[in-house]
Design a protein around this motif. Structure first.
Motif, PDB file in Angstrom:
ATOM      1  N   ARG A   1      42.447  44.151  41.458  1.00  0.00           N
ATOM      2  CA  ARG A   1      43.358  44.131  40.314  1.00  0.00           C
ATOM      3  C   ARG A   1      43.670  42.692  39.894  1.00  0.00           C
ATOM      4  O   ARG A   1      43.688  42.367  38.703  1.00  0.00           O
ATOM      5  N   MET A   2      43.958  41.825  40.849  1.00  0.00           N
ATOM      6  CA  MET A   2      44.264  40.433  40.526  1.00  0.00           C
ATOM      7  C   MET A   2      43.067  39.740  39.862  1.00  0.00           C
ATOM      8  O   MET A   2      43.227  38.952  38.917  1.00  0.00           O
ATOM      9  N   GLN A   3      41.858  40.067  40.329  1.00  0.00           N
ATOM     10  CA  GLN A   3      40.662  39.482  39.723  1.00  0.00           C
ATOM     11  C   GLN A   3      40.453  40.008  38.304  1.00  0.00           C
ATOM     12  O   GLN A   3      40.169  39.245  37.371  1.00  0.00           O
ATOM     13  N   ARG A   4      40.613  41.317  38.137  1.00  0.00           N
ATOM     14  CA  ARG A   4      40.374  41.946  36.839  1.00  0.00           C
ATOM     15  C   ARG A   4      41.403  41.525  35.797  1.00  0.00           C
ATOM     16  O   ARG A   4      41.056  41.262  34.635  1.00  0.00           O
ATOM     17  N   MET A   5      42.675  41.443  36.187  1.00  0.00           N
ATOM     18  CA  MET A   5      43.732  41.178  35.219  1.00  0.00           C
ATOM     19  C   MET A   5      43.951  39.692  34.959  1.00  0.00           C
ATOM     20  O   MET A   5      44.313  39.295  33.844  1.00  0.00           O
ATOM     21  N   TYR A   6      43.729  38.863  35.990  1.00  0.00           N
ATOM     22  CA  TYR A   6      44.108  37.449  35.864  1.00  0.00           C
ATOM     23  C   TYR A   6      42.988  36.470  36.219  1.00  0.00           C
ATOM     24  O   TYR A   6      43.236  35.262  36.243  1.00  0.00           O
ATOM     25  N   SER A   7      41.798  36.990  36.539  1.00  0.00           N
ATOM     26  CA  SER A   7      40.694  36.137  37.018  1.00  0.00           C
ATOM     27  C   SER A   7      41.158  35.291  38.207  1.00  0.00           C
ATOM     28  O   SER A   7      40.827  34.104  38.319  1.00  0.00           O
TER      29      SER A   7
END
Length: 375
Positions: A69-75
């Motif tokens: 989720r952190m990668q998908r939403m905020y790179s």
């Protein structure tokens, strides 16, 4: 169905118990009156049906869902070892103070602010530096010049909140970059409470984790997040501290030992279901909250002696009642049958905080009572 009125009076709800037996609408503490998403309820039901509730480690699947989720939403690229799961966000604030401030050190924060930001340094007998907010464009943010001016050699930690509570300001990238520069130049650690990051009401705005700006600020950041406010699961107690710096993380973990327990297994279950399957439900919730915000904004600003800015995030309206000339606006409205949070607890006694995370009919009744008291 966000219009559904659900009776919480027999559920030992902290929000509703405060005014039990009275005709006061509870519009104060930050949980909503919406039923949690079906995916969360289903996951909890399945886990309960298993029937054994022993000691539980953090599920690998929860770590994986959160990191993705952190990668998908905020790179924002994270690793499992950088996550420390906690039974609440407030204990994270207190652990941050105790693990980063020396016995003679102090923490700084912007006021008005969520009360635990001010109590955490005091509970650990550390100093507290209060910095005012300032208007920047359409919203209120920390006064950077005042922050720089008020920092002392003893200041070791900045307690930061984005989106801000109260007021709901969402910090823009340039604002965060300036803040990061101050933190780095003054050799501070920043503890960033980002619990409301999934409750941004303005479609054109996006949350930016301060630690995602770059490795230099990430090495100085303790980020606190939780699914509790967004998916209304605060009573299950599950939050996470994200600490990329291994030395800082070890200090935080060492202070936690023997004092802060692990997350209960149902908290893990609900958090994973919310993060994995709760986004569509939240999109619908945000549409409903946006309409509630817009209705409240019109009504409050039409009442004599009251004014509020439009929340960019959160379901917590920050209402200026200073023109009423009341010693305690909170008590005034409580006597009128509307239970609001007292601005005094946040640092400004002439404000009140109103939780509009409720069915529209309840919000309309609160406005009706406030209007009757003022007009």
């Amino acid at each position: 169905n966000f219009d559904q009125l659900i009776d919480r009076t027999q559920s030992s709800s902290e929000k509703w118990q405060k005014y039990a037996g009275t005709d006061v609408l509870p519009m104060w503490v930050a949980d909503t009156d919406f039923q949690s998403p079906p995916a969360v309820i289903e996951a909890l039901t399945q886990r309960i049906e298993h029937g054994i509730f022993g000691y539980t480690e953090t599920p690998d699947s929860l770590n994986a869902v959160f990191i993705e989720r952190m990668q998908r939403m905020y790179s924002w690229s994270l690793a499992t070892e950088q996550l420390i799961w906690l039974p609440g966000l407030v204990c994270g604030l207190n652990l941050a103070v105790r693990s980063t401030c020396s016995e003679t050190g102090s923490a700084a924060t912007a006021t008005p602010i969520y009360p635990p930001f001010m109590s955490a340094p005091q509970l650990s007998q550390r100093g507290l530096v209060k910095v005012p907010m300032m208007r920047h464009g359409s919203h209120q943010i920390i006064d950077f010049d005042a922050l720089q001016k008020n920092l002392t050699p003893e200041t070791e930690l900045l307690l930061f909140c984005n989106p801000h509570n109260p007021g709901g300001a969402v910090y823009r990238q340039a604002e965060l970059e300036r803040l990061a520069q101050i933190v780095i130049e003054n050799n501070l650690v920043i503890c960033s409470d980002e619990i409301h990051c999934d409750l941004i009401l303005e479609p054109e705005l996006k949350h930016i984790p301060v630690a995602s700006l770059g490795p230099e600020i990430a090495a100085r950041t303790i980020t606190l997040m939780a699914p509790s406010k967004t998916w209304n699961i605060a009573g299950l107690g599950c939050s996470v501290a994200i600490i990329e710096n291994p030395t800082l993380r070890a200090k935080f973990a060492r202070v936690r030992k023997g004092l802060v327990p692990s997350v209960n297994l149902l908290g893990f279950t609900a958090a994973e279901a919310a993060y994995r399957d709760g986004d569509e439900w939240n999109r619908q919730q945000l549409t409903y909250l946006r309409a509630n915000r817009d209705y409240l904004l019109r009504e409050i600003n039409a009442l004599p002696g009251l004014k509020m800015d439009a929340n960019e995030a959160t379901y917590l309206a920050w209402i200026d009642a200073s023109a009423l000339g009341k010693e305690s606006p909170q008590k005034f409205f409580e006597q009128a049958g509307v239970g609001l949070s007292d601005g005094k607890d946040f640092g400004d006694p002439q404000f009140v905080r109103l939780n509009f995370g409720c069915p529209r009919s309840r919000l309309e009744e609160a406005i009706r009572r406030m209007r009757a008291a003022l007009c």
